[in-house]
Design an enzyme around this catalytic site. Structure first.
Site, short mmCIF file in Angstrom:
data_model
loop_
_atom_site.label_atom_id
_atom_site.label_comp_id
_atom_site.label_asym_id
_atom_site.label_seq_id
_atom_site.Cartn_x
_atom_site.Cartn_y
_atom_site.Cartn_z
N VAL A 71 4.82 -3.37 -14.81
CA VAL A 71 5.99 -4.10 -14.30
C VAL A 71 6.80 -4.68 -15.47
O VAL A 71 8.04 -4.67 -15.44
CB VAL A 71 5.56 -5.20 -13.30
N LYS A 100 1.24 -12.52 -6.94
CA LYS A 100 1.04 -13.01 -5.56
C LYS A 100 -0.18 -13.90 -5.43
O LYS A 100 -0.16 -14.89 -4.71
CB LYS A 100 0.94 -11.84 -4.58
N GLU A 111 10.10 -12.88 -6.21
CA GLU A 111 10.43 -11.78 -5.29
C GLU A 111 9.47 -10.60 -5.42
O GLU A 111 9.10 -9.96 -4.45
CB GLU A 111 11.87 -11.31 -5.55
N GLY A 156 6.76 -5.51 -3.37
CA GLY A 156 7.34 -4.88 -4.57
C GLY A 156 8.84 -5.02 -4.66
O GLY A 156 9.36 -6.12 -4.80
N GLY A 196 -2.67 7.44 -8.22
CA GLY A 196 -2.27 6.29 -9.02
C GLY A 196 -1.96 5.05 -8.19
O GLY A 196 -1.45 4.06 -8.71
N ASP A 248 -5.39 -8.68 -0.64
CA ASP A 248 -4.05 -8.61 -1.25
C ASP A 248 -2.99 -8.88 -0.17
O ASP A 248 -2.03 -9.62 -0.40
CB ASP A 248 -3.88 -7.21 -1.86
N LYS A 297 -0.08 -11.95 0.30
CA LYS A 297 1.35 -11.72 0.57
C LYS A 297 1.75 -12.40 1.87
O LYS A 297 2.85 -12.95 1.98
CB LYS A 297 1.61 -10.20 0.61
N1 HSE Z 1 -1.93 -3.15 -4.96
C1 HSE Z 1 -0.74 -3.44 -4.20
C2 HSE Z 1 -0.62 -2.47 -3.07
C3 HSE Z 1 0.52 -3.32 -5.01
O1 HSE Z 1 -1.38 -1.51 -2.95
O2 HSE Z 1 0.25 -2.69 -2.24
C4 HSE Z 1 0.92 -4.55 -5.70
O3 HSE Z 1 1.17 -5.59 -4.81
#
Ligand code: HSE
Length: 434
Positions: A14, A105, A129, A134, A187, A201, A205
């Site tokens: 990033v 995040k 943001e 993303g 990837g 994750d 978010k």
């Molecule tokens: N690892 C996260 C995803 C991307 O798979 O959405 C970064 O937030």
């Protein structure tokens, strides 16, 4: 034209995207800002490493003090990820009077309160943001575009890895393990994909979306979170036969009693639903609000250029504050007086459910399961099972009518405790048609 010096912490994927966008869009950024943004220093671990972005060598440093203690640097862009030392650096940047942009995040979801309090004390901006979905400008849409509205629910496909895995299982009949391997090869998934596939994750978010949508702070740990690792090729096929696809959804919704429900779970989504068309590693966030109704924000949820785009848009916003001598911009949480809250227990939610029981083919088992569901007020919409040999395990699939989670959970607890039950019942909510 005035110049604003910024410092970057981190030059990974990033970070490189951010530098590239600042350089490629240099002229249009200058026209938007009436000022120039210069990347003065970049914190890296190894300055000799080959990189695909051009920066003068003196810009690279291994010493965070070169950025955090440089009075010429007005904006610090944190892109190293993780909690420490990112938290320490961000707090030090604020203490030194620097504005902060981050795409982290976990940091914002878990330590936002401390960071925003420090920023407010010093009348500085913190923008993030890139932390959710993303490159999709969904936080800005919720914070500014819908500042006039009253949001009642946000539901998102916010983990690209999970969506890629479930989408691969759906399109190619792959097993969960095969699909994770495909996501790693493409990837998208990390070598250790736990953070993504566990739903954690997405919970980070969702905590951030909840903050900006409702002005309520919830801890990611308080969000009921179920990952995708228990979803089997069998469930994907069973859902398909019934007109659904399985998606990992993160949702925060205000109940009629004003309490917030928040959860991350794989769910069955009708094939006609707008979420069913979100493929691969794409993200989408559906917002329900009193004035606008349903609005959807869709695009790439990760990656060098998409997330770099979000980071640079934050840099522009902060630089506008700096150039305009604004003493205090929009509160980063979008609301003043944010209160902490604990999400309501899931028992109050009502929805249809997909259930798959792991019980043997013995006389009376269907009646036993059905009457236990009935005793708890769970009504059956449809039922299917294969019929293997005597005492072999059934894949008994039941779709329920709408019922509260409290009733469903009580029935499943009883069925999972049957002496013959071989494994806990698979269950997933079914999303209503839009
Ligand atoms: N690892 C996260 C995803 C991307 O798979 O959405 C970064 O937030």
């Amino acid at each position: 034209m005035r110049n604003i010096s910024i410092g970057l912490l981190g030059l990974g994927n990033v970070g490189s995207g951010t530098v590239r966008i600042l350089s490629e869009n240099r002229e249009s950024l200058a026209r938007r800002l009436e000022g120039r943004v210069t990347v003065k220093r970049v914190l890296v671990r190894d300055p000799s490493k080959a990189r695909d972005v051009e920066l003068p060598m003196p810009a690279l440093t291994t010493d965070p003090d070169d950025i955090l203690d440089d009075p010429d640097i007005r904006v610090v862009v944190e892109l190293i990820g993780g909690i420490e030392p990112a938290r320490e650096y961000v707090l030090r940047a604020l203490t030194s009077g620097k504005h902060v942009v981050t795409a982290n995040k976990a940091l914002i979801a878990e330590h936002g309160a401390e960071i925003f309090a420090e920023a407010a004390r010093r009348r500085l901006s913190v923008h993030f943001e890139g932390a959710v979905a993303g490159g999709i400008p969904v936080l800005r849409a919720v914070r500014e575009g819908l500042a006039s509205d009253r949001i009642t629910a946000v539901t998102g496909i916010v983990n690209g890895t999970s969506n890629f895995v479930l989408d691969t299982m759906t399109s190619s009949n792959a097993s969960y393990t095969q699909a994770v391997t495909a996501a790693q090869r493409a990837g998208f998934a990390e070598a250790d994909p736990t953070l993504d596939v566990s739903g954690r994750d997405a919970a980070h978010k969702l905590a951030i979306l909840t903050l900006l949508s409702f002005g309520v702070r919830i801890r990611p740990d308080d969000i009921a979170t179920t990952g995708i690792d228990l979803v089997r090729a069998f469930d994907i096929a069973a859902a398909d036969q019934r007109g659904y696809v399985i998606k990992s959804l993160a949702q925060a919704r205000l109940g009629p009693d004003g309490r917030l429900h928040a959860y991350v779970t794989p769910a069955l989504v009708p094939k006609q639903h707008i979420f069913a068309g979100v493929h691969g590693a794409y993200n989408a966030v559906l917002v329900e609000s009193a004035g606008l109704g349903h609005s959807m924000y869709y695009g790439p949820g990760a990656g060098m250029m998409p997330t770099g785009t979000a980071v640079v848009s934050d840099i522009i916003e902060v630089c506008r504050d700096v150039l305009g001598f604004v003493r205090r911009s929009t509160p980063p949480e979008a609301f003043h007086g944010v209160q902490p809250a604990t999400p309501a227990p899931l028992g109050g939610l009502e929805h249809q459910s997909y259930l798959c029981f792991h019980v043997p083919n013995v006389p009376g088992i269907l009646g036993r399961v059905a009457s236990t569901l009935g005793a708890h007020g769970v009504s059956i919409d449809s039922m299917d099972q294969d019929t293997p040999g005597d005492r072999e395990l059934l894949e008994m699939v039941i779709v329920t009518e709408r019922v509260s989670r409290a009733r469903l959970d009580a029935a499943l607890r009883e069925i999972d405790a049957f002496d013959v039950t071989a494994a806990p019942t698979h269950h997933m909510p079914i999303v209503d048609p839009m």
